[in-house]
Design a protein around this motif. Structure first.
Motif, PDB file in Angstrom:
ATOM      1  N   SER A   1     -26.555 -36.505 -11.357  1.00 36.57           N
ATOM      2  CA  SER A   1     -26.510 -36.212 -12.789  1.00 36.57           C
ATOM      3  C   SER A   1     -25.798 -34.872 -12.928  1.00 36.57           C
ATOM      4  CB  SER A   1     -27.918 -36.176 -13.379  1.00 36.57           C
ATOM      5  OG  SER A   1     -28.721 -35.269 -12.661  1.00 36.57           O
TER       6      SER A   1
ATOM      7  N   CYS B   1     -24.183 -39.555 -15.612  1.00 38.47           N
ATOM      8  CA  CYS B   1     -25.185 -40.110 -14.690  1.00 38.47           C
ATOM      9  C   CYS B   1     -24.543 -41.191 -13.828  1.00 38.47           C
ATOM     10  CB  CYS B   1     -26.336 -40.740 -15.465  1.00 38.47           C
ATOM     11  SG  CYS B   1     -26.965 -39.676 -16.765  1.00 38.47           S
TER      12      CYS B   1
ATOM     13  N   CYS C   1     -30.583 -39.105 -18.597  1.00 39.46           N
ATOM     14  CA  CYS C   1     -30.016 -40.282 -17.935  1.00 39.46           C
ATOM     15  C   CYS C   1     -30.868 -41.515 -18.238  1.00 39.46           C
ATOM     16  CB  CYS C   1     -29.971 -40.058 -16.421  1.00 39.46           C
ATOM     17  SG  CYS C   1     -28.692 -38.921 -15.899  1.00 39.46           S
TER      18      CYS C   1
END
Lengths: 373, 149
Positions: free
Chosen positions: A88, A45, A69
């Motif tokens: 992500s 992330c 995340c």
């Protein structure tokens, strides 16, 4: 030796050949293969903050060993930040599992066992017959108790057949349901069509369950030998569908980059939109015919000749279903004809005579109507 | 006996590729079957093989098939605290169906991920799910044409 078929395989790995899409080399086909299973997903992330004038723009990345995340602490670096997720990126780690044919489970989870030596592993193919097997045959038993007792239940005691139905034998789905229904049975009104049975995959859930409906005219008029052959044939449809349903789920979700040959082969067929009946019968001819013949002979305690077992198992195999091209029909017919000329040659007249005798059989060859409850 | 091997080489290779991987569009749907809302009653769930599946009872996808999601039945998922839930942008059932339709029709250019969130005690559990691809309904065709003399 090359022959006409559908996909090119080398050591169980499939690919679509360019320029010669119907050519295949089956020399390297393996019955089993390593597969990626039990994949764990990770995510990297990246967060950015630029909203606090007292602090410079800041990036923060983390790979935290899961697929979620989490926002960083708001006070990293001594400033108070408002974080914005900018990317992500998923990653994964998988177990490599040895999957036998047939597989011993559905997609995305546990696979089979084995020694992983890439060779034969017949120990993995064994399946202990259990009297508590949950093959759902109540509907068929209600009207044709001798069909379930003398045919289906007897087949279940044969190892190679039990392997085919093994995925359906738990209390949970996938199910294999047996029933009976009236289907075309000769005569001018049916254009001479004699249908022995129909297998219909479920449209619910993953789609790996199936219902087999045997023709009531067959159950009333045909020999037990032909009924057993039809039952094996329809079971193979159900088993291949089980493989296809799981293969499509796994492949469409990226859960498998390699595959055992049956998984890979069947998903390839469907992904490229090949007619299902054509691909099912092709697989039966090329990979399961000998096994089906041996199951039938064992069920019959070798009461007939090998040629008769082969003729019984050939029934309907040259039928590609609807929506096939001429070349596909030719491919299937070529494979079918190859079986006719293997060993003791089977002539078309042999088949006509055999089917004539067994479709409308002598009373002694039919299923009994009493004594099976 | 099952032998399980960690596929380290593949993991390394995937890691190398991951540096260039595209951003994943994630969608989160809160499924609360204890709720009596009409939307939450549109789901059917079950276990099939090694998968737990969730179907929306709507013939919305190709061939009239139902949007169906699944994850390995032994996947315990990840616990999400009740406090954390409001920070997640959830999508509606209609948008979930529409997104599933776009994914299965291969109309989306970016990689997509769908997560189902379910109540778990006072908190929630979240699973990344796969989509069951729509399949054309099929019946086997197993007949011979026998001409009588």
């Amino acid at each position: 030796m090359e022959k006409f078929a559908i996909a090119l395989y080398t050591n169980g790995v499939r690919y679509a050949p360019s320029g010669a899409k119907l050519q295949i080399n089956t020399n390297g086909v393996k019955p089993s293969a390593w597969e990626e299973q039990n994949c764990r997903y990770y995510v990297t992330c990246t967060w950015i903050t630029e909203q606090n004038p007292s602090c410079s723009n800041t990036y923060y990345s983390s790979t935290d060993g899961n697929e979620w995340c989490y926002e960083p602490e708001s006070t990293i670096g001594g400033c108070y930040y408002y974080w914005r997720l900018v990317s992500s990126v998923f990653d994964r780690e998988c177990d490599m599992i040895w999957v036998p044919d047939p597989p011993d489970g559905g997609g995305g989870g546990d696979g089979g066992g084995g020694n992983g030596d890439g060779g034969s592993n017949t120990d993995d193919l064994t399946f202990e017959f259990d009297e508590t097997l949950k093959i759902r045959e109540d509907s068929l038993r209600k009207y044709y108790p001798c069909a379930t007792k003398l045919v289906i239940d007897s087949l279940l005691k044969i190892q190679d057949y039990a392997n085919l139905v093994q995925p359906f034998t738990t209390d949970l789905k996938p199910d294999l349901v047996w029933e009976s229904s009236a289907q075309p049975w000769g005569g001018s009104g049916n254009n001479g069509i004699y249908e022995l049975g129909v297998t219909t995959p479920s449209t619910l859930g993953i789609g790996s369950s199936a219902t087999i409906s045997l023709n009531t005219f067959m159950l009333q008029n045909s020999s037990q030998l032909l009924i057993a052959a039809a039952s094996i044939h329809e079971t193979m449809h159900a088993y291949i569908n089980f493989g296809v349903a799981n293969a499509e789920y796994n492949q469409s979700n990226g859960f498998m980059t390699t595959g055992s040959w049956l998984y890979g082969l069947d998903s390839w067929y469907n992904i490229h939109g090949l007619p299902t009946n054509f691909s099912n019968h092709y697989v039966m001819i090329d990979f399961y015919f000998d096994k089906a013949v041996s199951v039938l002979a064992e069920w019959d305690h070798n009461g007939h000749s090998l040629k008769e077992y082969r003729m019984a198992m050939l029934y309907g195999l040259n039928n590609p279903g609807t929506g096939v091209s001429t070349s596909q029909q030719n491919i299937l017919t070529a494979e079918y004809n190859r079986l006719l000329t293997r060993g003791d040659t089977i002539k078309i007249t042999d088949l006509n005579t055999f089917y004539g005798n067994h479709l409308n059989a002598a009373q002694t060859a039919k299923l009994p109507t009493t004594g099976c409850n | 006996m099952k032998k399980i091997f960690l596929f380290l080489m593949l993991f390394s290779a995937v890691n190398a590729v991951a540096q260039k991987a595209a951003k994943v569009d994630s969608a989160y749907y809160l499924l609360d079957t204890t709720c009596n809302s009409s939307y939450d009653n549109m789901w059917e769930t079950g276990i099939e093989g090694n998968l737990k599946y969730y179907s929306i009872l709507c013939p919305c996808l190709a061939y009239g098939t139902k949007p169906t999601f699944a994850y390995p039945k032994n996947d315990e998922g990840r616990i999400l605290s009740a406090e954390k839930l409001p920070s997640i942008k959830l999508i509606s059932l209609v948008n979930l169906i529409e997104k599933t339709k776009l994914i299965t029709n291969k109309k989306l250019s970016k990689p997509n991920a769908i997560f189902l969130i379910e109540p778990f005690g006072k908190d929630y559990v979240i699973h990344k799910v796969g989509i069951v691809p729509p399949r054309k309904p099929y019946k086997s065709v197993d007949y011979e044409i026998i001409k009588q003399n």
